[in-house]
Design an enzyme around this catalytic site. Structure first.
Site, PDB file in Angstrom:
ATOM      1  N   ASP A 193       1.038  -0.570  -0.375  1.00 40.85           N
ATOM      2  CA  ASP A 193       0.514  -0.139   0.091  1.00 40.85           C
ATOM      3  C   ASP A 193       0.905   0.858   0.493  1.00 40.85           C
ATOM      4  O   ASP A 193       1.832   1.281   0.871  1.00 40.85           O
ATOM      5  CB  ASP A 193      -1.548  -0.274   1.285  1.00 40.85           C
ATOM      6  N   TYR A 220     -11.932   2.677  -6.476  1.00 36.51           N
ATOM      7  CA  TYR A 220     -11.959   1.215  -5.887  1.00 36.51           C
ATOM      8  C   TYR A 220     -12.402   1.479  -4.667  1.00 36.51           C
ATOM      9  O   TYR A 220     -12.108   2.417  -3.342  1.00 36.51           O
ATOM     10  CB  TYR A 220     -10.726   0.477  -5.873  1.00 36.51           C
ATOM     11  N   HIS A 223      -9.931   2.105  -1.581  1.00 35.55           N
ATOM     12  CA  HIS A 223      -9.308   3.093  -1.717  1.00 35.55           C
ATOM     13  C   HIS A 223      -8.819   3.908  -2.283  1.00 35.55           C
ATOM     14  O   HIS A 223      -8.049   4.066  -3.039  1.00 35.55           O
ATOM     15  CB  HIS A 223      -8.303   1.773  -2.663  1.00 35.55           C
ATOM     16  N   HIS A 226      -5.006   5.238  -0.476  1.00 34.29           N
ATOM     17  CA  HIS A 226      -4.080   4.842  -1.148  1.00 34.29           C
ATOM     18  C   HIS A 226      -4.009   4.099  -2.329  1.00 34.29           C
ATOM     19  O   HIS A 226      -4.688   3.989  -2.429  1.00 34.29           O
ATOM     20  CB  HIS A 226      -3.382   3.819   0.410  1.00 34.29           C
TER      21      HIS A 226
END
Length: 242
Positions: A193, A220, A223, A226
């Site tokens: 990540d 997404y 997410h 990150h």
């Protein structure tokens, strides 16, 4: 930094080569590096552990959307990756790994075989021995090493900017504690990540060129804070055009 500079100067001095029975031997190679030292020039058609070691270090140069196999066979894909590595560092781009290519690799890696700008502790904030994941501890550690070399290539392509890692290898216990997916690539050691600067979208977009089979980023689910990269799993970062 001083140690690495000394090794770089020593490596750059090792440019002479001798050809014996059709195999090119790098002069003085045994003193070149504390991690792994190549003893012959490698080109398409070669095979062996020395080819696999080369593949690990150029795994971040497979080209857009590709993943380089680490099979110890120097085929067209390995040649193309070597060419891209050579181009990235201003070397003669002939697809042949000889003294200049090896010397650049020696300058880039530390004695534990990690690339200069990443380390094992950065990729394992879970435990000290890489155990408890979906694969053996040795496999998880190896997968993390390959990811580091991909990130090193990505970092260089972005202008040698720092890349910050918030999470990588997780045991099942560590993964559960942070609410990770049950099939997370973090359990295999290759999931990473990325946070900080460059932007999450810039990281996701650049990752497409550096051997990451999985890229998840803004847009997404879960997410947006990150960018996640891993060895396999598909791409999805809708807010970034991916």
């Amino acid at each position: 930094m001083i140690r690495r500079l000394g090794r770089l100067l020593a490596a750059l001095a090792l440019t002479a080569a001798t050809t014996v029975a059709g195999v090119t031997l790098t002069a003085g190679a045994a003193q070149a590096d504390g991690c792994y030292t190549w003893g012959r020039t490698l080109s398409q058609g070669a095979s062996g552990e020395d080819v696999r070691q080369l593949q690990i270090r150029v795994a971040g140069y497979p080209g857009y959307g590709a993943v380089l196999g680490l099979d110890g066979a120097f085929g067209p894909a390995t040649r193309s990756a070597v060419i891209r590595f050579q181009q990235a560092y201003g070397l003669p781009a002939d697809g042949i790994a000889g003294p200049q290519t090896f010397n650049r690799l020696y300058a880039l890696q530390d004695d534990d075989c990690t690339p200069a700008n990443f380390s094992y502790p950065e990729l394992n904030k879970c435990n000290s021995d890489w155990s408890g994941g979906a694969v053996s501890a040795s496999t998880a550690r190896f997968n993390a090493l390959v990811s580091m070399w991909k990130l090193q290539a990505m970092r260089h392509a972005l202008g040698d900017v720092s890349i910050s890692i918030s999470s990588s290898f997780r045991s099942y216990a560590c993964n559960s504690a942070v609410g990770g997916a049950s099939n997370s690539r973090h359990l295999y050691g290759d999931g990473v990540d990325l946070v900080g600067s460059p932007s999450f979208c810039r990281l996701a977009q650049q990752a497409r060129y550096h051997g990451f089979g999985q890229i998840l980023g803004p847009g997404y689910p879960d997410h947006n804070d990150h960018t996640h990269v891993a060895a396999v799993g598909g791409w999805s970062a809708p807010n970034c055009g991916i």
